[in-house]
Design a protein around this motif. Structure first.
Motif, PDB file in Angstrom:
ATOM      1  N   ALA A 147      -1.766  -1.397   9.550  1.00  0.00           N
ATOM      2  CA  ALA A 147      -2.015   0.023   9.815  1.00  0.00           C
ATOM      3  C   ALA A 147      -0.835   0.653  10.546  1.00  0.00           C
ATOM      4  CB  ALA A 147      -3.309   0.177  10.622  1.00  0.00           C
ATOM      5  N   LEU A 148      -0.260  -0.068  11.519  1.00  0.00           N
ATOM      6  CA  LEU A 148       0.898   0.460  12.241  1.00  0.00           C
ATOM      7  C   LEU A 148       2.080   0.669  11.304  1.00  0.00           C
ATOM      8  CD1 LEU A 148       0.886  -1.614  15.564  1.00  0.00           C
ATOM      9  CD2 LEU A 148       0.137   0.736  15.228  1.00  0.00           C
ATOM     10  N   TYR A 149       2.389  -0.350  10.499  1.00  0.00           N
ATOM     11  CA  TYR A 149       3.536  -0.249   9.596  1.00  0.00           C
ATOM     12  C   TYR A 149       3.306   0.820   8.520  1.00  0.00           C
ATOM     13  CZ  TYR A 149       6.056  -4.313  11.383  1.00  0.00           C
ATOM     14  OH  TYR A 149       6.781  -5.183  12.161  1.00  0.00           O
ATOM     15  N   LEU A 150       2.067   0.915   8.028  1.00  0.00           N
ATOM     16  CA  LEU A 150       1.800   1.904   6.994  1.00  0.00           C
ATOM     17  C   LEU A 150       1.973   3.318   7.541  1.00  0.00           C
ATOM     18  CD1 LEU A 150       0.940   2.341   4.078  1.00  0.00           C
ATOM     19  CD2 LEU A 150      -1.444   2.317   4.840  1.00  0.00           C
ATOM     20  N   ALA A 151       1.523   3.536   8.775  1.00  0.00           N
ATOM     21  CA  ALA A 151       1.736   4.840   9.399  1.00  0.00           C
ATOM     22  C   ALA A 151       3.219   5.122   9.576  1.00  0.00           C
ATOM     23  CB  ALA A 151       1.020   4.897  10.748  1.00  0.00           C
ATOM     24  N   GLY A 152       3.977   4.083   9.953  1.00  0.00           N
ATOM     25  CA  GLY A 152       5.417   4.269  10.101  1.00  0.00           C
ATOM     26  C   GLY A 152       6.094   4.564   8.782  1.00  0.00           C
ATOM     27  N   LEU A 153       5.693   3.867   7.724  1.00  0.00           N
ATOM     28  CA  LEU A 153       6.288   4.102   6.409  1.00  0.00           C
ATOM     29  C   LEU A 153       5.964   5.503   5.896  1.00  0.00           C
ATOM     30  CD1 LEU A 153       5.508   0.656   4.732  1.00  0.00           C
ATOM     31  CD2 LEU A 153       7.773   1.532   5.305  1.00  0.00           C
ATOM     32  N   ARG A 154       4.722   5.941   6.128  1.00  0.00           N
ATOM     33  CA  ARG A 154       4.351   7.279   5.649  1.00  0.00           C
ATOM     34  C   ARG A 154       5.014   8.372   6.490  1.00  0.00           C
ATOM     35  NH1 ARG A 154      -0.462   6.379   2.579  1.00  0.00           N
ATOM     36  NH2 ARG A 154       0.225   4.735   1.153  1.00  0.00           N
ATOM     37  N   GLY A 155       5.483   8.017   7.689  1.00  0.00           N
ATOM     38  CA  GLY A 155       6.139   8.997   8.550  1.00  0.00           C
ATOM     39  C   GLY A 155       7.624   9.139   8.312  1.00  0.00           C
ATOM     40  N   LEU A 170       0.818  -1.210   0.000  1.00  0.00           N
ATOM     41  CA  LEU A 170       0.000   0.000   0.000  1.00  0.00           C
ATOM     42  C   LEU A 170       0.853   1.262   0.000  1.00  0.00           C
ATOM     43  CD1 LEU A 170      -2.845  -0.956   2.510  1.00  0.00           C
ATOM     44  CD2 LEU A 170      -2.940  -0.893   0.019  1.00  0.00           C
ATOM     45  N   ASP A 171       2.093   1.172   0.483  1.00  0.00           N
ATOM     46  CA  ASP A 171       2.956   2.345   0.515  1.00  0.00           C
ATOM     47  C   ASP A 171       3.342   2.805  -0.878  1.00  0.00           C
ATOM     48  OD1 ASP A 171       4.517   4.279   1.984  1.00  0.00           O
ATOM     49  OD2 ASP A 171       6.304   3.184   1.336  1.00  0.00           O
ATOM     50  N   ARG A 172       3.146   1.933  -1.864  1.00  0.00           N
ATOM     51  CA  ARG A 172       3.460   2.304  -3.247  1.00  0.00           C
ATOM     52  C   ARG A 172       2.279   2.978  -3.945  1.00  0.00           C
ATOM     53  NH1 ARG A 172       8.147   0.202  -5.131  1.00  0.00           N
ATOM     54  NH2 ARG A 172       9.215  -1.282  -3.776  1.00  0.00           N
ATOM     55  N   ASN A 173       1.261   3.347  -3.165  1.00  0.00           N
ATOM     56  CA  ASN A 173       0.090   4.076  -3.676  1.00  0.00           C
ATOM     57  C   ASN A 173      -0.570   3.370  -4.857  1.00  0.00           C
ATOM     58  OD1 ASN A 173       0.418   6.292  -1.837  1.00  0.00           O
ATOM     59  ND2 ASN A 173       2.116   7.002  -3.126  1.00  0.00           N
ATOM     60  N   PRO A 174      -1.019   2.122  -4.658  1.00  0.00           N
ATOM     61  CA  PRO A 174      -1.686   1.429  -5.762  1.00  0.00           C
ATOM     62  C   PRO A 174      -3.049   2.045  -6.050  1.00  0.00           C
ATOM     63  CG  PRO A 174      -1.900   0.171  -3.744  1.00  0.00           C
ATOM     64  CD  PRO A 174      -0.995   1.330  -3.427  1.00  0.00           C
ATOM     65  N   LYS A 175      -3.599   1.715  -7.182  1.00  0.00           N
ATOM     66  CA  LYS A 175      -4.915   2.225  -7.557  1.00  0.00           C
ATOM     67  C   LYS A 175      -5.968   1.644  -6.611  1.00  0.00           C
ATOM     68  CE  LYS A 175      -7.984   2.780 -11.526  1.00  0.00           C
ATOM     69  NZ  LYS A 175      -8.204   2.451 -12.964  1.00  0.00           N
ATOM     70  N   GLY A 176      -6.844   2.480  -6.125  1.00  0.00           N
ATOM     71  CA  GLY A 176      -7.862   2.045  -5.186  1.00  0.00           C
ATOM     72  C   GLY A 176      -7.297   1.750  -3.805  1.00  0.00           C
ATOM     73  N   GLU A 177      -6.293   2.512  -3.386  1.00  0.00           N
ATOM     74  CA  GLU A 177      -5.633   2.250  -2.098  1.00  0.00           C
ATOM     75  C   GLU A 177      -6.617   2.330  -0.929  1.00  0.00           C
ATOM     76  OE1 GLU A 177      -2.573   4.438   0.983  1.00  0.00           O
ATOM     77  OE2 GLU A 177      -2.571   5.044  -1.129  1.00  0.00           O
TER      78      GLU A 177
END
Length: 373
Positions: free
Chosen positions: A255-263, A104-111
């Motif tokens: 959700a935890l990892y995605l927040a960390g990756l986006r941070g 999801l960190d790669r911003n796929p279509k329909g994320e």
């Protein structure tokens, strides 16, 4: 009184009811449970449900019965099963959650849609999850019939009814295994203390590890907890429960990892690319080290859930499936079906100690971090 301002008095007045309720209905009941575990309440059926039961102090007799008693082989197997369940549950949630977060960190279509789909199982209760997966894992259920969709024979694996087990070991080896594990932990502590220049802590931790290893080699083999070998291992009936638990909680770790990756600042990634790091090196040396605190937090929460899990196992395997049982379920049956309240309290206290081994070091490290800031 100096220091007691109007705002502080108001804060004390607001917090006092919560503190009193917490002290009575949480810590008071914990203390009562620990006290009951040192008595014989329930050992005499005539006194178990009496209006004024005669309760005697028996010390550690209930704990000795659980770990060395002839009739408590089920509890010992459940304790081993819980350890295996915790390990596989945490690894599955962390691995699947990290994989989904990286995708999801790669911003796929329909994320947004995918994120909602992956998070949806977390909104369900373990009872609902257990009911769904129990139906799917029946002998004629959807999982066993899945190979037929690809032209193969349907599977006959007993997801919740298998009596086979792997990774077996003799319960009499528990002192040796415990000593070796603690020695390894002390060795890690000694190494970290040495790298940070803490001489006294290094010596103490290294000496403790050496003593434990020597004890495990020369003394522990002569200790026999049971008169005969008693094999315990990972029951294959737990595989289905592990899958259901990972399915529900992997969205949380995602959700935890995605927040960390986006941070993670994009400047750090660009600097790594400028220094010649490829994609693998960037994740290995930049991204994953920055995600370490999130991994630790997720492990603490998932470990706490797995050690006291009850409802998922009850919904999927039922109360009498000894091959898929856990200590929390045994505690319920011992206390409220057999009316052995002291023995059930001892099981609850053991679970409390296991949870404390996970929670207390984490909380202490968090407090030290806050104080340092």
């Amino acid at each position: 009184m100096k220091g007691l301002t109007k705002d502080r008095l108001w804060a004390i007045a607001v917090l006092t009811p919560s503190i009193l309720l917490l002290a009575i209905f949480v810590y008071g009941f914990i203390g009562r449970t620990v006290y009951v575990s040192f008595t014989d309440w329930g050992n005499d059926p005539a006194q178990a449900l009496a209006l004024n039961p005669i309760i005697k102090w028996v010390g550690l007799a209930n704990y000795q019965e659980l770990f060395t008693g002839f009739l408590q082989g089920r509890f010992r197997q459940e304790l081993v099963s819980t350890i295996f369940f915790t390990v596989f549950f945490i690894l599955g949630c962390l691995g699947l959650g990290l994989g989904l977060a990286l995708a999801l960190d790669r911003n796929p279509k329909g994320e947004a849609l995918w994120r909602t789909i992956f998070l949806f199982p977390m909104s369900l209760s373990f009872i609902v999850t257990g009911t769904i997966w129990r139906w799917m894992l029946q002998p004629q259920g959807g999982v066993n019939q899945l190979p037929a969709a690809f032209g193969a024979k349907p599977s006959t694996f007993g997801w919740l009814s298998s009596t086979d087990s792997v990774l077996k070991f003799d319960w009499n080896l528990l002192p040796i295994i415990t000593a070796v594990v603690v020695a390894i932990v002390m060795g890690v502590i000694a190494y970290r203390a040495h790298t940070s220049g803490q001489r006294t802590r290094t010596i103490v931790a290294a000496a403790s590890a050496a003593v434990l290893l020597l004890w495990a080699i020369f003394i522990a083999p002569n200790l026999k907890m049971l008169p005969a070998p008693e094999l315990h291992g990972f029951n294959l009936a737990l595989i289905g429960i592990v899958i259901a638990a990972v399915w529900q909680m992997s969205g949380y770790t995602m959700a935890l990892y995605l927040a960390g990756l986006r941070g993670i600042p994009e400047e750090l990634r660009e600097a790594a690319r400028v220094d010649g790091a490829n994609e693998i090196d960037m994740y290995r040396r930049v991204v994953f080290p920055l995600l370490a605190p999130i991994t630790l937090s997720a492990m603490i929460i998932l470990g706490h859930i797995s050690l006291k899990i009850f409802d998922l196992v009850y919904a999927m395997a039922g109360p009498d499936n000894t091959f898929a049982s856990v200590p929390a379920l045994n505690m319920y049956l011992t206390s409220f079906r057999q009316n052995q309240f002291a023995l059930g309290a001892a099981i609850g206290t053991i679970l409390l100690i296991l949870v404390a081994f996970i929670i207390v070091p984490y909380l202490s490290s968090q407090f030290r971090t806050e104080e340092s800031h």
